[in-house]
Design an enzyme around this catalytic site. Structure first.
Site, PDB file in Angstrom:
ATOM      1  N   ASP A 192      27.816  39.635  45.777  1.00 14.13           N
ATOM      2  CA  ASP A 192      29.047  39.900  46.518  1.00 14.13           C
ATOM      3  C   ASP A 192      28.808  39.823  48.023  1.00 14.13           C
ATOM      4  O   ASP A 192      27.761  40.244  48.507  1.00 14.13           O
ATOM      5  CB  ASP A 192      29.570  41.286  46.138  1.00 14.13           C
ATOM      6  N   ASN A 196      38.581  35.528  39.609  1.00 17.38           N
ATOM      7  CA  ASN A 196      38.464  34.733  40.840  1.00 17.38           C
ATOM      8  C   ASN A 196      39.446  33.570  40.921  1.00 17.38           C
ATOM      9  O   ASN A 196      39.624  32.974  41.990  1.00 17.38           O
ATOM     10  CB  ASN A 196      37.031  34.210  41.000  1.00 17.38           C
TER      11      ASN A 196
END
Length: 260
Positions: free
Chosen positions: A20, A68
């Protein structure tokens, strides 16, 4: 990332990483998010080398979640092109380093070119017996469990297995990475303290390590810190620790100096 070796008896065999922070890394430098993703690829390559050098059995990288797809269309398109390019260019490296690649997730949602590269990479590296490298792409922990339920339901329908025979041991054969050793350690970069629908079944007993470092800045120091942290922990899997066990045998009370 340095090739420094970590020497521990209690070393994790399977590490999973939630990579991340690529977008924030790029934003901090006044660049488009795709520059962060490209920098993240380089960090992934270094992490793989580190894993090989430290003789990990498996490394699982969370590259693209099923959520996503909600990102801007251009970013998703850029990510698909980047994924295709990386896979196509990495095959020789996978062969050279004896890496067995497996993409976990619903690849049917990807374009045909990317699906082709995925299948080609997996086929070429299938017999390799070094690092098991798993890339989670269009993956979600809930999806994984549901597709496992569907598979076992088909077995029930065919009479191969009866409902009362279903247990954890045989159900786990129908979810991703069932053939590998369990995930010992989950590392998340970027400062968030959550697992984001990642390997919900597989990390039930995993240790967690969080760092504020953004993924493109992840290096051997942070990787080593995570492994060192793991090595110092006592994994009880629901049992009490050895000290409490001795107290219990003497007094019948394991509450003294224990953490529940």
């Amino acid at each position: 990332m340095s090739l420094t070796k970590i020497k521990h008896i209690n070393k994790p065999r399977h590490i999973a990483i939630i990579m991340d922070g690529n977008g924030r890394w790029a934003k901090n430098r006044g660049k488009l998010r795709i520059f962060g993703h490209k920098a993240g690829v380089e960090s992934a390559k270094k992490a793989i080398k580190f894993a090989i050098n430290n003789h990990l059995n498996a490394l699982t990288l969370y590259a693209f979640s099923s959520e996503n797809w909600k990102r801007p269309i251009q970013e998703v398109s850029d990510l698909m092109e980047l994924f295709s390019s990386v896979l196509n260019n990495a095959i020789d490296s996978f062969k050279k380093n004896n890496i067995r690649l497996k993409i976990i997730g619903d690849i049917s949602k990807f374009n045909l070119k990317l699906q082709k590269y995925i299948k080609k990479s997996e086929k070429i590296t299938y017999k390799n017996n070094g690092l098991n490298l798993n890339i989670a792409a269009n993956y979600g922990g809930r999806w994984d469990i549901i597709q496992g339920v569907k598979k076992i339901a088909k077995q029930v329908k065919k009479g191969i297995i009866y409902p009362d025979q279903i247990n954890e041991s045989n159900f786990c054969r129908f979810i991703c990475m069932n053939e590998l050793v369990p995930v010992d350690l989950v590392i998340r970069t970027g400062g968030e303290h959550r697992i984001s629908n990642f390997l919900l079944w597989q990390i039930a007993y995993s240790e967690l390590f969080f760092t504020d470092v953004l993924w493109p800045d992840f290096d051997h120091v942070i990787f080593s810190n995570a492994i060192n942290s793991f090595a110092k922990r006592e994994r009880r899997f629901g049992k009490i620790n050895s000290k409490c066990s001795k107290i219990y045998l003497k007094t019948g009370d394991a509450s003294e100096n224990s953490i529940n």
